[in-house]
Motif scaffolding. Structure first.
Motif, PDB file in Angstrom:
ATOM      1  N   GLU A  67      36.760  17.825  -8.981  1.00 47.28           N
ATOM      2  CA  GLU A  67      35.715  17.712  -7.961  1.00 47.28           C
ATOM      3  C   GLU A  67      34.420  18.432  -8.330  1.00 47.28           C
ATOM      4  O   GLU A  67      33.411  18.287  -7.640  1.00 47.28           O
ATOM      5  CB  GLU A  67      36.237  18.201  -6.611  1.00 47.28           C
ATOM      6  N   GLU A  68      34.427  19.188  -9.428  1.00 48.33           N
ATOM      7  CA  GLU A  68      33.225  19.907  -9.850  1.00 48.33           C
ATOM      8  C   GLU A  68      32.359  19.022 -10.745  1.00 48.33           C
ATOM      9  O   GLU A  68      32.854  18.082 -11.363  1.00 48.33           O
ATOM     10  CB  GLU A  68      33.613  21.160 -10.648  1.00 48.33           C
ATOM     11  N   PRO A  69      31.068  19.369 -10.852  1.00 52.62           N
ATOM     12  CA  PRO A  69      30.237  18.686 -11.835  1.00 52.62           C
ATOM     13  C   PRO A  69      30.871  18.884 -13.215  1.00 52.62           C
ATOM     14  O   PRO A  69      31.281  19.987 -13.570  1.00 52.62           O
ATOM     15  CB  PRO A  69      28.888  19.411 -11.738  1.00 52.62           C
ATOM     16  N   GLY A  70      30.959  17.816 -13.981  1.00 59.16           N
ATOM     17  CA  GLY A  70      31.717  17.841 -15.229  1.00 59.16           C
ATOM     18  C   GLY A  70      31.122  18.678 -16.353  1.00 59.16           C
ATOM     19  O   GLY A  70      29.951  18.534 -16.687  1.00 59.16           O
ATOM     20  N   THR A  71      31.954  19.548 -16.928  1.00 60.96           N
ATOM     21  CA  THR A  71      31.552  20.325 -18.111  1.00 60.96           C
ATOM     22  C   THR A  71      32.391  19.960 -19.332  1.00 60.96           C
ATOM     23  O   THR A  71      32.084  20.372 -20.440  1.00 60.96           O
ATOM     24  CB  THR A  71      31.718  21.842 -17.866  1.00 60.96           C
ATOM     25  N   ARG A  72      33.450  19.213 -19.155  1.00 58.07           N
ATOM     26  CA  ARG A  72      34.422  18.980 -20.220  1.00 58.07           C
ATOM     27  C   ARG A  72      33.851  18.222 -21.417  1.00 58.07           C
ATOM     28  O   ARG A  72      34.117  18.582 -22.565  1.00 58.07           O
ATOM     29  CB  ARG A  72      35.652  18.280 -19.676  1.00 58.07           C
ATOM     30  N   ASP A  73      33.086  17.164 -21.187  1.00 60.90           N
ATOM     31  CA  ASP A  73      32.517  16.412 -22.309  1.00 60.90           C
ATOM     32  C   ASP A  73      31.533  17.276 -23.088  1.00 60.90           C
ATOM     33  O   ASP A  73      31.472  17.218 -24.317  1.00 60.90           O
ATOM     34  CB  ASP A  73      31.838  15.127 -21.823  1.00 60.90           C
ATOM     35  N   PHE A  74      30.763  18.084 -22.366  1.00 60.21           N
ATOM     36  CA  PHE A  74      29.851  19.000 -23.052  1.00 60.21           C
ATOM     37  C   PHE A  74      30.625  20.006 -23.902  1.00 60.21           C
ATOM     38  O   PHE A  74      30.258  20.269 -25.049  1.00 60.21           O
ATOM     39  CB  PHE A  74      28.961  19.751 -22.055  1.00 60.21           C
ATOM     40  N   LEU A  75      31.694  20.572 -23.360  1.00 60.13           N
ATOM     41  CA  LEU A  75      32.475  21.559 -24.121  1.00 60.13           C
ATOM     42  C   LEU A  75      33.107  20.922 -25.350  1.00 60.13           C
ATOM     43  O   LEU A  75      33.170  21.553 -26.410  1.00 60.13           O
ATOM     44  CB  LEU A  75      33.522  22.210 -23.222  1.00 60.13           C
ATOM     45  N   SER A  76      33.533  19.677 -25.245  1.00 61.43           N
ATOM     46  CA  SER A  76      34.057  18.962 -26.421  1.00 61.43           C
ATOM     47  C   SER A  76      32.957  18.803 -27.463  1.00 61.43           C
ATOM     48  O   SER A  76      33.181  18.999 -28.660  1.00 61.43           O
ATOM     49  CB  SER A  76      34.596  17.589 -26.028  1.00 61.43           C
ATOM     50  N   TRP A  77      31.766  18.434 -27.009  1.00 58.42           N
ATOM     51  CA  TRP A  77      30.628  18.315 -27.923  1.00 58.42           C
ATOM     52  C   TRP A  77      30.350  19.654 -28.601  1.00 58.42           C
ATOM     53  O   TRP A  77      30.164  19.705 -29.822  1.00 58.42           O
ATOM     54  CB  TRP A  77      29.383  17.841 -27.159  1.00 58.42           C
ATOM     55  N   ALA A  78      30.311  20.729 -27.804  1.00 55.01           N
ATOM     56  CA  ALA A  78      30.012  22.061 -28.357  1.00 55.01           C
ATOM     57  C   ALA A  78      31.037  22.452 -29.418  1.00 55.01           C
ATOM     58  O   ALA A  78      30.664  22.935 -30.501  1.00 55.01           O
ATOM     59  CB  ALA A  78      29.961  23.100 -27.232  1.00 55.01           C
ATOM     60  N   CYS A  79      32.314  22.248 -29.133  1.00 55.12           N
ATOM     61  CA  CYS A  79      33.353  22.566 -30.116  1.00 55.12           C
ATOM     62  C   CYS A  79      33.152  21.752 -31.386  1.00 55.12           C
ATOM     63  O   CYS A  79      33.285  22.264 -32.502  1.00 55.12           O
ATOM     64  CB  CYS A  79      34.746  22.313 -29.531  1.00 55.12           C
ATOM     65  N   GLY A  80      32.795  20.480 -31.223  1.00 56.27           N
ATOM     66  CA  GLY A  80      32.551  19.613 -32.376  1.00 56.27           C
ATOM     67  C   GLY A  80      31.343  20.031 -33.201  1.00 56.27           C
ATOM     68  O   GLY A  80      31.262  19.714 -34.387  1.00 56.27           O
ATOM     69  N   GLN A  81      30.409  20.729 -32.582  1.00 60.00           N
ATOM     70  CA  GLN A  81      29.202  21.211 -33.278  1.00 60.00           C
ATOM     71  C   GLN A  81      29.412  22.584 -33.910  1.00 60.00           C
ATOM     72  O   GLN A  81      28.483  23.139 -34.493  1.00 60.00           O
ATOM     73  CB  GLN A  81      28.029  21.290 -32.300  1.00 60.00           C
ATOM     74  N   GLY A  82      30.614  23.143 -33.750  1.00 56.41           N
ATOM     75  CA  GLY A  82      30.877  24.472 -34.298  1.00 56.41           C
ATOM     76  C   GLY A  82      30.343  25.600 -33.426  1.00 56.41           C
ATOM     77  O   GLY A  82      30.258  26.746 -33.873  1.00 56.41           O
ATOM     78  N   ILE A  83      29.988  25.299 -32.187  1.00 57.57           N
ATOM     79  CA  ILE A  83      29.535  26.329 -31.255  1.00 57.57           C
ATOM     80  C   ILE A  83      30.780  27.033 -30.707  1.00 57.57           C
ATOM     81  O   ILE A  83      31.730  26.384 -30.288  1.00 57.57           O
ATOM     82  CB  ILE A  83      28.712  25.713 -30.106  1.00 57.57           C
ATOM     83  N   ARG A  84      30.767  28.342 -30.728  1.00 54.72           N
ATOM     84  CA  ARG A  84      31.891  29.104 -30.197  1.00 54.72           C
ATOM     85  C   ARG A  84      31.847  29.032 -28.668  1.00 54.72           C
ATOM     86  O   ARG A  84      30.822  29.335 -28.051  1.00 54.72           O
ATOM     87  CB  ARG A  84      31.809  30.560 -30.656  1.00 54.72           C
ATOM     88  N   VAL A  85      32.958  28.630 -28.074  1.00 55.46           N
ATOM     89  CA  VAL A  85      33.050  28.491 -26.624  1.00 55.46           C
ATOM     90  C   VAL A  85      34.098  29.469 -26.103  1.00 55.46           C
ATOM     91  O   VAL A  85      35.231  29.481 -26.581  1.00 55.46           O
ATOM     92  CB  VAL A  85      33.432  27.047 -26.229  1.00 55.46           C
ATOM     93  N   LEU A  86      33.706  30.296 -25.140  1.00 52.40           N
ATOM     94  CA  LEU A  86      34.630  31.195 -24.456  1.00 52.40           C
ATOM     95  C   LEU A  86      34.794  30.719 -23.022  1.00 52.40           C
ATOM     96  O   LEU A  86      33.813  30.383 -22.358  1.00 52.40           O
ATOM     97  CB  LEU A  86      34.093  32.632 -24.438  1.00 52.40           C
TER      98      LEU A  86
END
Length: 194
Positions: A59-78
């Motif tokens: 029900e929240e505004p989606g962050t999952r696709d962005f986090l997948s993109w970030a991981c794919g770009q080598g951005i460290r996600v916590l």
């Protein structure tokens, strides 16, 4: 019952939960795609190499696709993991398996880092029920992010991810509530000034 900030917050949260609940699947998909693009733009514009964020619930505004993109770009996600003492631990997100923390929120299954792990990120994305035009954030009432942001000495930019109708003129607030630097909505990125 008094009409103080806490009761005003409860009423507003209930209204916002209902608005989120009745959004259609089509609306959610369209809004999630727009939010993803704006989050990509924000992280790219800031040159982010490390991000603290959260896994959105349905029900929240989606962050999952962005986090997948970030991981794919080598951005460290916590990602946050709530603790019984009201603080947040952090865990690296690899875009893979998830579990639930003690509040039932989705969390990664990787190693747990302590609360100070967030001190090394250069962008923080937080959930919110609503944000006003001065940057005051109304959370969901648990205080985890307010405690985290309030304890940081050198806080990087903090953006709340909300729907367009959740950016309002004013929200009830109390002394412990923390402001954000901006919001990301389906319509765009809005920088906010106190």
């Amino acid at each position: 019952m008094t009409d103080g900030p806490e009761s005003q917050k409860r009423a507003l949260r209930a209204e916002l939960r209902e608005r989120r609940r009745i959004r259609t699947a089509t609306e959610r998909e369209r809004e999630a795609a727009a939010i993803t693009q704006h989050l990509v733009d924000l992280a790219s514009d800031l040159g982010s190499r490390s991000i603290a964020a959260y896994l959105s619930t349905p029900e929240e505004p989606g962050t999952r696709d962005f986090l997948s993109w970030a991981c794919g770009q080598g951005i460290r996600v916590l990602l946050p993991v709530s603790r019984a003492d009201g603080l947040l631990d952090w865990a690296p997100y690899d875009g893979e398996q998830e579990d639930e923390d003690l509040m039932g929120m989705p969390t990664p299954t990787t190693e747990l880092l302590g609360p100070i792990a967030i001190n090394d990120v250069d962008l923080i994305l937080v959930p919110a029920a609503s944000v006003d035009r001065s940057g005051m954030r109304l959370g969901w009432g648990r205080g985890y992010f307010d405690k985290t942001l309030g304890s940081m000495e050198n806080c990087p930019p903090v953006y709340a991810v909300i729907f367009d109708d959740e950016l309002v003129d004013s929200v009830p607030s109390e002394r412990h509530d923390q402001r954000v630097d901006g919001v990301v909505t389906p319509s765009g990125i809005v920088a906010l000034q106190p």
